[in-house]
Structures are given as C-alpha cells and as structure tokens.
Write a protein that holds these residues in place. Structure first.
Motif, PDB file in Angstrom:
ATOM      1  N   THR A  62       0.908  -0.821  -0.240  1.00 13.11           N
ATOM      2  CA  THR A  62      -0.295   0.208  -0.585  1.00 13.11           C
ATOM      3  C   THR A  62       0.901   1.344  -0.185  1.00 13.11           C
ATOM      4  O   THR A  62       1.750   1.596   0.799  1.00 13.11           O
ATOM      5  CB  THR A  62      -0.687  -0.327   0.819  1.00 13.11           C
ATOM      6  OG1 THR A  62      -0.284   0.616   2.248  1.00 13.11           O
ATOM      7  CG2 THR A  62      -2.402  -0.792   1.607  1.00 13.11           C
ATOM      8  N   SER A  63       0.244   2.181  -0.261  1.00 11.22           N
ATOM      9  CA  SER A  63       1.134   3.387  -0.532  1.00 11.22           C
ATOM     10  C   SER A  63       1.492   4.512   0.642  1.00 11.22           C
ATOM     11  O   SER A  63       2.687   5.161   0.879  1.00 11.22           O
ATOM     12  CB  SER A  63       0.255   4.526  -1.098  1.00 11.22           C
ATOM     13  OG  SER A  63      -0.600   4.866  -0.983  1.00 11.22           O
ATOM     14  N   SER A 100       6.977   3.347   1.541  1.00 10.28           N
ATOM     15  CA  SER A 100       7.279   3.519   0.049  1.00 10.28           C
ATOM     16  C   SER A 100       8.778   4.399   1.033  1.00 10.28           C
ATOM     17  O   SER A 100       8.729   4.244   2.230  1.00 10.28           O
ATOM     18  CB  SER A 100       6.851   4.780   0.051  1.00 10.28           C
ATOM     19  OG  SER A 100       7.320   5.550  -0.886  1.00 10.28           O
ATOM     20  N   ASP A 154      -6.300   1.665   1.106  1.00  5.89           N
ATOM     21  CA  ASP A 154      -5.105   2.340   0.726  1.00  5.89           C
ATOM     22  C   ASP A 154      -5.308   4.256   0.273  1.00  5.89           C
ATOM     23  O   ASP A 154      -6.990   4.530   0.142  1.00  5.89           O
ATOM     24  CB  ASP A 154      -4.867   1.811  -0.715  1.00  5.89           C
ATOM     25  CG  ASP A 154      -3.072   2.486  -0.716  1.00  5.89           C
ATOM     26  OD1 ASP A 154      -2.590   3.101  -0.391  1.00  5.89           O
ATOM     27  OD2 ASP A 154      -2.861   1.599  -1.926  1.00  5.89           O
ATOM     28  N   THR A 155      -4.649   5.028  -0.229  1.00  2.00           N
ATOM     29  CA  THR A 155      -4.848   6.323  -0.645  1.00  2.00           C
ATOM     30  C   THR A 155      -3.988   6.980  -1.346  1.00  2.00           C
ATOM     31  O   THR A 155      -2.995   6.181  -1.531  1.00  2.00           O
ATOM     32  CB  THR A 155      -4.256   7.084   1.028  1.00  2.00           C
ATOM     33  OG1 THR A 155      -4.938   8.771   1.061  1.00  2.00           O
ATOM     34  CG2 THR A 155      -3.264   7.041   1.456  1.00  2.00           C
ATOM     35  N   ARG A 156      -3.273   8.142  -1.164  1.00  2.00           N
ATOM     36  CA  ARG A 156      -2.171   8.719  -1.863  1.00  2.00           C
ATOM     37  C   ARG A 156      -2.110   9.644  -1.244  1.00  2.00           C
ATOM     38  O   ARG A 156      -2.638  10.237  -0.656  1.00  2.00           O
ATOM     39  CB  ARG A 156      -2.783   9.362  -3.906  1.00  2.00           C
ATOM     40  CG  ARG A 156      -3.346  10.348  -3.448  1.00  2.00           C
ATOM     41  CD  ARG A 156      -4.010  10.662  -5.039  1.00  2.00           C
ATOM     42  NE  ARG A 156      -5.081  11.619  -5.167  1.00  2.00           N
ATOM     43  CZ  ARG A 156      -4.704  12.727  -4.936  1.00  2.00           C
ATOM     44  NH1 ARG A 156      -3.680  13.141  -4.614  1.00  2.00           N
ATOM     45  NH2 ARG A 156      -5.074  14.065  -4.877  1.00  2.00           N
ATOM     46  N   PRO A 163       4.968  12.740  -1.006  1.00  2.00           N
ATOM     47  CA  PRO A 163       4.951  11.496  -0.770  1.00  2.00           C
ATOM     48  C   PRO A 163       6.453  11.714   0.192  1.00  2.00           C
ATOM     49  O   PRO A 163       6.144  12.068   0.024  1.00  2.00           O
ATOM     50  CB  PRO A 163       5.815  10.798  -2.174  1.00  2.00           C
ATOM     51  CG  PRO A 163       6.655  11.937  -2.761  1.00  2.00           C
ATOM     52  CD  PRO A 163       5.161  13.314  -2.338  1.00  2.00           C
TER      53      PRO A 163
END
Length: 335
Positions: free
Chosen positions: A3-4, A7, A146-148, A152
C-alpha cells in the motif's frame, strides 16, 4: 504491491511491532490462486516476519519491534506458491524512529510557504533524519485500505517542505532537536500530515463513535453561524463534502491504521465553534481520542492544540450564540 503508506524514505515507529500491508500482483496473469500464498517480509535480507495472503491476495504481516537508529534499512516483501510469477516488492532508505500524526483543519494545513520568514525557513530546510508525508483527501463513503499522498515520503529539503504543514514541521523539528542525544545516535522523526481546512471534528471519527454525543450531523435550517456573504460568493454549505460523519476517517485515517504512531497532535475546533452544537465538543473530542486509541493502541499520546485568539472583526460571525465562547471551547479541548 505494498500500500502507498509504505514507501522509500519512510519512518516506522521504533519499539513497536510494525504491520506491513499490501496485495499480491500476479505478473503471469494466472489469477487462479491468490489466496493462501506464503508471504515473507525481510529487513536487509533477513526474515523479519511471515504470513499468508487472503483470498483476494491481500496480506498484513507483522514484523518484530526494531530499535531507533539513523541507519537506513531495505524492506522486501516476497510471496510464493501456486503457479504465479510474483515480483518482490522492495522499499529502501527506511528508518525506525518516532512517528507523529499531525491532524486537523486549516491551522494544521497552513503550509510552511505561508508562514512568517518562509523564504529563509525553506532555504534552510535540510534534515536527512526528519521525514515527511502528506495524505491526500479523496472522498470515500467507506473505510479505505489505501490512499495517495500529495507529498510522498521523503527527507526534509528545501524542495518538499514549502507545501507541508508549518505546525507539523516546527513541532517535529523541535522534537528532533530536543530529543537528540549529545553522545549517541539521533532518533529519526517521521511526520504524517492529515489535514483539511474548514472541517468538523465529526469527520475525523466513525459515525459510531460520534453517536454518543448526539450531534445532528447537520446544521438546523435557522442556523446563523456562517461567514458574511460577499459579492459573487458561492452559497455557504456548512455540512457537506468532507464534512459528513467519518468522511476524513474513511479517506485519510483508515489507510494509516497499519502504522504505529507515538503521538498525535490535533489542531481543529474553529469550525465546530461556529455551530450551535459547539457545547458538545467536549464529548466529541473524547470520542475522537477513544476512536484513535482503539485503532492505534491505548498508549497513543494525544495533544490538542487549543484555539488561539481570533480577529473579532473578521470572525465576529462565530459568536452569534451567546451560550458559547472561545474560552468554553478551550476548556473543552483541554479536558
């Protein structure tokens, strides 16, 4: 596929087990079997946790608590079994340190580029051990896995700090500086911004958690607590969009549940002060804390940022109800 939330350059909370979530992607297009696959999570090539996939290929694997350190790690997830060709998922430059959630409305959302002395602050931003990420708001009526991210995961630099929360950045920087050991390894800091301007506290928790406070979830027809209308302004809608029960919980908080946070700072209350149900804020904030501690553990520390003084010329519309006051709201936030 992770999932984002997971990272490159992220921070995981040290001293607590971490849960790594994702979903297997079948590179061979043979979709016959995605459930029951063996999943292994490695840290720097060594097995740190094992699990199996659910029927839809999703997984959540818990890895043992790790010590805080400035040394970056490589985290790799491998899945095997069946006839699929499954490419491992790898993220690098992962640190274990203290992870903070920064939540709220416009005061928390206000970016570094909009604060006093912004140009100098941005130019001086160079903190390899302070990592930031900002969650995007995507409307959702059910809790999302999940999301964005609008920002980041990454180390603080002059290139990414301008659009990040000023309150969150200054808080995290101060914590890093205050807790840095003079003769030892510095503890990394991770900051996750989850903020949307003009939002009510009811949006940040589940509908079940807000229910005991008996709030209506919408303003009465004769409600007058609204900003003065200006020429050409759109009609003021006090309750809608991101402002429905659980809207921000579903879209921005639920995807963060696999993470473990040391502390949450919450800067929100102006919007609720401008309603005729503001005296219920004490109950609502207690319910919010309860919801978050159910999600992240009873030991989660919660710090509410009390409302500052307001410009009475600009914000006079907030005080249309004589039964509420800024002082009363501050007391509700402190309890």
């Amino acid at each position: 596929v992770l999932t984002s939330v997971f990272s490159n350059s992220m921070v995981l909370q040290h001293g607590k087990p971490a849960r790594v979530n994702g979903k297997v992607a079948d590179d061979s297009n043979n979709m016959a079997v995605l459930g029951g696959l063996a999943v292994t999570v490695e840290l720097d090539g060594k097995v740190a946790g094992r699990g199996v996939t659910a029927v839809d290929g999703s997984f959540g694997v818990t890895i043992a608590a790790q010590p805080a350190a400035s040394t970056p790690h490589v985290l790799t997830v491998r899945a095997s079994g069946g006839m699929q060709t499954i490419t491992p998922a790898t993220i690098s430059d992962v640190l274990f340190g203290d992870l903070y959630l920064c939540s709220g409305q416009s005061n928390m959302e206000l970016a570094v580029e909009s604060v006093d002395n912004a140009t100098a602050e941005i130019a001086a931003a160079d903190w390899p051990l302070i990592r930031i990420a900002a969650v995007a708001y995507i409307p959702a009526t059910t809790p999302q896995n999940d999301t964005r991210f609008t920002i980041p995961w990454g180390a603080v630099t002059s290139k990414n700090i301008g659009g990040f929360s000023g309150v969150c950045y200054y808080f995290g920087r101060r914590m890093f500086q205050e807790l840095a050991s003079g003769d030892g390894d510095a503890t990394p800091v991770g900051l996750v911004e989850q903020a949307v301007g003009g939002t009510y506290i009811e949006s940040f928790m589940t509908a079940d958690h807000m229910a005991p406070c008996n709030t209506t979830g919408r303003m009465p027809k004769d409600w007058t607590g609204a900003p003065p209308k200006q020429a050409g302004a759109k009609p003021y809608v006090p309750w809608g969009g991101a402002n429905v029960p659980a809207a921000l919980w579903n879209s921005m908080i639920a995807p963060l549940l696999p993470l473990q946070f040391k502390l949450a700072i919450y800067d929100q209350a102006e919007q609720n002060l401008a309603t005729n149900e503001s005296l219920k804020y004490h109950c609502l904030q207690n319910q919010l804390v309860g919801a978050w501690r159910e999600a992240w553990g009873a030991e989660l520390a919660f710090h509410a940022v009390q409302l500052p003084s307001l410009n009475m010329t600009e914000f006079a519309w907030i005080y249309v109800d004589p039964d509420r006051s800024l002082g009363q709201m501050r007391l509700s936030q402190a309890a």
